[in-house]
Design an enzyme around this catalytic site. Sequence first.
Site, PDB file in Angstrom:
ATOM      1  N   CYS A 177       0.847  -1.195   0.000  1.00  5.35           N
ATOM      2  CA  CYS A 177       0.000   0.000   0.000  1.00  5.35           C
ATOM      3  C   CYS A 177       0.882   1.244   0.000  1.00  5.35           C
ATOM      4  CB  CYS A 177      -0.894   0.032   1.239  1.00  5.35           C
ATOM      5  SG  CYS A 177      -1.856  -1.453   1.521  1.00  5.35           S
ATOM      6  N   HIS A 181       0.857   5.115  -1.532  1.00  8.47           N
ATOM      7  CA  HIS A 181       0.151   5.957  -0.556  1.00  8.47           C
ATOM      8  C   HIS A 181       1.026   6.331   0.628  1.00  8.47           C
ATOM      9  CE1 HIS A 181      -3.635   5.750  -2.661  1.00  8.47           C
ATOM     10  NE2 HIS A 181      -3.503   4.443  -2.778  1.00  8.47           N
ATOM     11  N   ARG A 225     -13.368  -1.175  -1.819  1.00  7.11           N
ATOM     12  CA  ARG A 225     -12.217  -0.341  -2.180  1.00  7.11           C
ATOM     13  C   ARG A 225     -10.903  -1.069  -1.855  1.00  7.11           C
ATOM     14  NH1 ARG A 225     -10.214   2.531  -5.692  1.00  7.11           N
ATOM     15  NH2 ARG A 225      -9.027   0.627  -5.566  1.00  7.11           N
ATOM     16  N   CYS A 229      -7.922  -2.718  -4.171  1.00  8.22           N
ATOM     17  CA  CYS A 229      -6.511  -2.292  -4.091  1.00  8.22           C
ATOM     18  C   CYS A 229      -5.596  -3.515  -4.167  1.00  8.22           C
ATOM     19  CB  CYS A 229      -6.227  -1.557  -2.781  1.00  8.22           C
ATOM     20  SG  CYS A 229      -6.877   0.120  -2.735  1.00  8.22           S
TER      21      CYS A 229
END
Lengths: 268, 207
Positions: A177, A181, A225, A229
């Site tokens: 992630c 991000h 969501r 991802c």
Amino acid sequence: MRTRLHALVATVALGIGGTAVAQGSTMDEIAKYREMLADGNPAELLEMKGEALWKKPRGPRSASLEQCDMGLGPGKLEGAYAQLPRYFADTKKVMDAESRLVHCMMTLQGFSETEATKNWFSKPGQDSDIEALITYIGGQSNGAKINVPARHPEEARMAKVGEYIFYRRSGPQDFSCAICHGQEGKRIRLQDLGKLTSQAGAGAAMSTWPSYRVSQGAVWTMQRRLIDCMRQARWPEPSYLADSIIALEVFLQKTASGTVMQTPGIKR
Amino acid sequence: MKTHLLAATLALATVSAHAAGNDIATPAEQIFRSGFRSDNPKYWMTRVEQDEAMRLCSQYKDNPPAKVRQKIELTQKASIRYPVDGKLIGDWKEGEKLAAVGTGGHIGFIQPDPPGRLRGGNCYACHQLAAKEVAYGTIGPSLRHFSKLRGTGDDVVQYAYDKIYNSNAFNACTNMPRFGLHNWLTPEQITHIVAFLVDPESPVNKD
């Protein structure tokens, strides 16, 4: 020579200028489109459908969900979504909005887990009750501050697990992630990326789900969501309501705490 | 005897480092792995396995101490393989296509890629390259005018190839995938992307 240099400088300037203009206008168009849609977010229809589903007697026990305890007591929905995930003493588990909703569908209405989660996301021609219900439940936290301090030992543990998963790299693209991000002010193609490890970044993301996704023509829940991802990271998709997803939600909601909820959102 | 002692000391050091720095790792791994369906094909589940570099980068949140960094960079450098004919510059037009492709390799029950879908380098997701493509990301540095700025020397060409093959050989725990190591791109495909970067006729340098 001088002329050639000037010509070169002019060409370079034009090149850069051209790129900036093209990019600026693309971003402007997207912003305009969003503004236009925010005026009449299609998710609001789903919110109304969710409210009707919440109040309607359904399932083998022909019961409504009005006595469902989303964490603030039976039937108390206002501000509940903003305080999830949290530890529930009755199940001895940290649950997010979706796992708690499914729990209520099972315990109050008598649905089996399979029945309750069969259509956990919508497809063209196939509606999802869970999407509608979660859009309604999320909307009941509009204006409330996200508040997931994760003080209970089980919540604190899940926040740590979520942080671990956030930085965990694997797969044929070495993704985690964090690689998309974990930094401020970056974008992938033209899509702005939030830094989900800061309050502002996590807040901007978490306060606007559930959200209507223009590119999908559907409302997506937080589970949807995050599961997507992982698909984009080229991993297998986690199961719906998996603890790994709930752990990520605890980590993100804890980081986002203090941000005011504005759902349903509208996104690309 | 001496060897045994050394091995034992090393093992002990590894264990204590693990326990001190990361006591959440064991339960977190268990939670992460048990989140996947048990009827997933075995091949899918290989994608959650970690090699040593992935494990170390995760443990240090992509910011390892100097010694670990050096160790990762050395082992990754040793993994690089070259095309059989030894040529590192391919066809920039093929490279241009590969740089734009962001699909391929998605698995799962919800939205998998059809089998045989072209996998590309997806370079534009993170880098600026040719000026005409304005939809570029900014996670990585701009590579516009790659060889115009750096020249087309053998060292530049080799660096470009090696970096795409295994980015961690130069910068442990970088965001960039290790395209060659994972066989995401073949050595031949990497030479095409190298050409896209270094060929003076490529739009990366020409425009």
